[in-house]
Design a protein around this motif. Structure first.
Motif, PDB file in Angstrom:
ATOM      1  N   LEU A  80       0.859  -1.235   0.006  1.00 22.20           N
ATOM      2  CA  LEU A  80       0.090  -0.062  -0.082  1.00 22.20           C
ATOM      3  C   LEU A  80       0.983   1.216   0.114  1.00 22.20           C
ATOM      4  O   LEU A  80       1.802   1.363   0.913  1.00 22.20           O
ATOM      5  N   PHE A  81       0.689   2.124  -1.084  1.00 22.06           N
ATOM      6  CA  PHE A  81       1.502   3.147  -1.056  1.00 22.06           C
ATOM      7  C   PHE A  81       0.992   4.596  -0.442  1.00 22.06           C
ATOM      8  O   PHE A  81      -0.185   4.772  -0.184  1.00 22.06           O
ATOM      9  N   ALA A  99       0.419  -3.303  -7.003  1.00 22.02           N
ATOM     10  CA  ALA A  99       0.373  -2.908  -5.818  1.00 22.02           C
ATOM     11  C   ALA A  99      -1.050  -2.762  -5.169  1.00 22.02           C
ATOM     12  O   ALA A  99      -1.827  -2.890  -6.375  1.00 22.02           O
ATOM     13  N   PHE A 100      -1.497  -3.032  -4.056  1.00 21.23           N
ATOM     14  CA  PHE A 100      -2.760  -3.184  -3.495  1.00 21.23           C
ATOM     15  C   PHE A 100      -3.550  -1.812  -3.646  1.00 21.23           C
ATOM     16  O   PHE A 100      -4.569  -1.945  -4.474  1.00 21.23           O
ATOM     17  N   ASP A 101      -3.014  -0.497  -3.274  1.00 21.43           N
ATOM     18  CA  ASP A 101      -3.667   0.646  -3.430  1.00 21.43           C
ATOM     19  C   ASP A 101      -2.540   1.688  -3.016  1.00 21.43           C
ATOM     20  O   ASP A 101      -1.631   1.480  -2.818  1.00 21.43           O
ATOM     21  N   PHE A 102      -3.227   2.879  -3.022  1.00 25.00           N
ATOM     22  CA  PHE A 102      -2.389   3.881  -2.652  1.00 25.00           C
ATOM     23  C   PHE A 102      -3.469   4.901  -1.975  1.00 25.00           C
ATOM     24  O   PHE A 102      -4.553   5.129  -2.133  1.00 25.00           O
ATOM     25  N   LEU A 103      -2.855   5.786  -0.952  1.00 21.10           N
ATOM     26  CA  LEU A 103      -3.440   6.735  -0.278  1.00 21.10           C
ATOM     27  C   LEU A 103      -2.742   7.939  -0.442  1.00 21.10           C
ATOM     28  O   LEU A 103      -1.394   8.144  -0.225  1.00 21.10           O
ATOM     29  N   LEU A 113      -7.027   2.938   8.226  1.00 19.57           N
ATOM     30  CA  LEU A 113      -7.332   1.636   9.025  1.00 19.57           C
ATOM     31  C   LEU A 113      -7.953   0.559   8.044  1.00 19.57           C
ATOM     32  O   LEU A 113      -7.970  -0.689   7.943  1.00 19.57           O
ATOM     33  N   ASP A 114      -9.030   1.055   7.144  1.00 25.38           N
ATOM     34  CA  ASP A 114      -9.821   0.285   6.265  1.00 25.38           C
ATOM     35  C   ASP A 114      -9.011  -0.174   5.226  1.00 25.38           C
ATOM     36  O   ASP A 114      -9.189  -1.550   4.903  1.00 25.38           O
ATOM     37  N   LYS A 115      -8.295   0.552   4.860  1.00 26.95           N
ATOM     38  CA  LYS A 115      -7.333   0.079   3.565  1.00 26.95           C
ATOM     39  C   LYS A 115      -6.139  -1.091   3.997  1.00 26.95           C
ATOM     40  O   LYS A 115      -6.339  -2.141   3.636  1.00 26.95           O
ATOM     41  N   ILE A 116      -5.900  -1.026   5.434  1.00 31.13           N
ATOM     42  CA  ILE A 116      -5.064  -1.750   5.758  1.00 31.13           C
ATOM     43  C   ILE A 116      -5.634  -3.227   6.194  1.00 31.13           C
ATOM     44  O   ILE A 116      -5.255  -4.166   6.060  1.00 31.13           O
ATOM     45  N   ILE A 122      -6.472 -10.066   2.451  1.00 30.50           N
ATOM     46  CA  ILE A 122      -5.910 -10.713   1.019  1.00 30.50           C
ATOM     47  C   ILE A 122      -4.702 -11.392   1.833  1.00 30.50           C
ATOM     48  O   ILE A 122      -4.561 -12.441   1.235  1.00 30.50           O
ATOM     49  N   ALA A 123      -3.772 -10.853   2.574  1.00 31.46           N
ATOM     50  CA  ALA A 123      -2.565 -11.606   2.918  1.00 31.46           C
ATOM     51  C   ALA A 123      -3.034 -12.627   3.858  1.00 31.46           C
ATOM     52  O   ALA A 123      -2.444 -13.789   3.627  1.00 31.46           O
TER      53      ALA A 123
END
Length: 200
Positions: A80-81, A99-103, A113-116, A122-123
């Motif tokens: 996550l970036f 990559a999963f996503d970026f903020l 917190l939601d993204k993590i 997924i992990a």
């Protein structure tokens, strides 16, 4: 979420590291923080699991450099970036590369917190899938050479009589081997066996 896999924070800004680290710790996450991409890469290996939160711009290796190294090593980490406004095109490109996503900085606590949470889910799923694959491999390793031969012919759709003819053994012997294969692999039918091996 009670995270069982760690969140790796990689940011050369101590204030950002501290703020994010304390936020995650206060919500029950396991956190490891690094002040550079080099220090992070030295601390992990290809088998490390969890989520890596990478700042795009850092002194030394950038977050994108670190991501390229992780990809080259077939790392299992979900990336996550964190990106400043000018870095968004780079972050979008990284997402296209896996990559999963970026903020965008600064991001809201709940958004992070939601993204993590999503990334950790997924992990966790990947880890369980690998565990299942390893279990199948372990079961396959218990088969004798003859049982493997019978299994391959059964998977090819051959009847016991056809298997017996092809291997030049008695039908009763085929039945015994077939039963042993099903027992060792933990299945009840040829269809179950095929589905189990397809998910390997």
């Amino acid at each position: 979420m009670n995270a069982t896999k760690p969140v790796y924070l990689v940011d050369d800004d101590a204030a950002v590291r501290d703020a994010l680290g304390l936020l995650l710790l206060s919500h029950g996450y396991t956190v490891r923080a690094f002040d550079s991409g080099e220090a992070f890469l030295a601390a992990i290996d290809a088998r490390s699991e969890g989520v890596a939160v990478l700042d795009v711009r850092m002194t030394g290796l950038s977050g994108l450099d670190v991501f390229d190294r992780l990809r080259a090593d077939d790392s299992e980490l979900i990336v996550l970036f964190l990106s400043g406004h000018g870095d968004i095109p780079m972050a979008v490109q990284a997402v296209k590369q896996g990559a999963f996503d970026f903020l965008e900085k600064p991001c809201g606590d709940q958004q992070l917190l939601d993204k993590i949470d999503d990334a950790l889910a997924i992990a966790q799923a990947r880890s369980q899938s690998r565990g299942g694959q390893q279990a199948v491999q372990s079961r396959l390793a218990t088969l004798s050479p003859r049982e493997r031969e019978v299994m391959q012919l059964v998977l090819a759709g051959k009847l016991n009589k056809q298997v017996a003819d092809e291997l030049n053994i008695a039908i009763r012997t085929v039945e015994v081997h077939r039963a042993n294969v099903f027992a060792k692999m933990g299945v009840r039918s040829a269809l179950d066996l095929a589905q189990l091996l397809a998910g390997r």
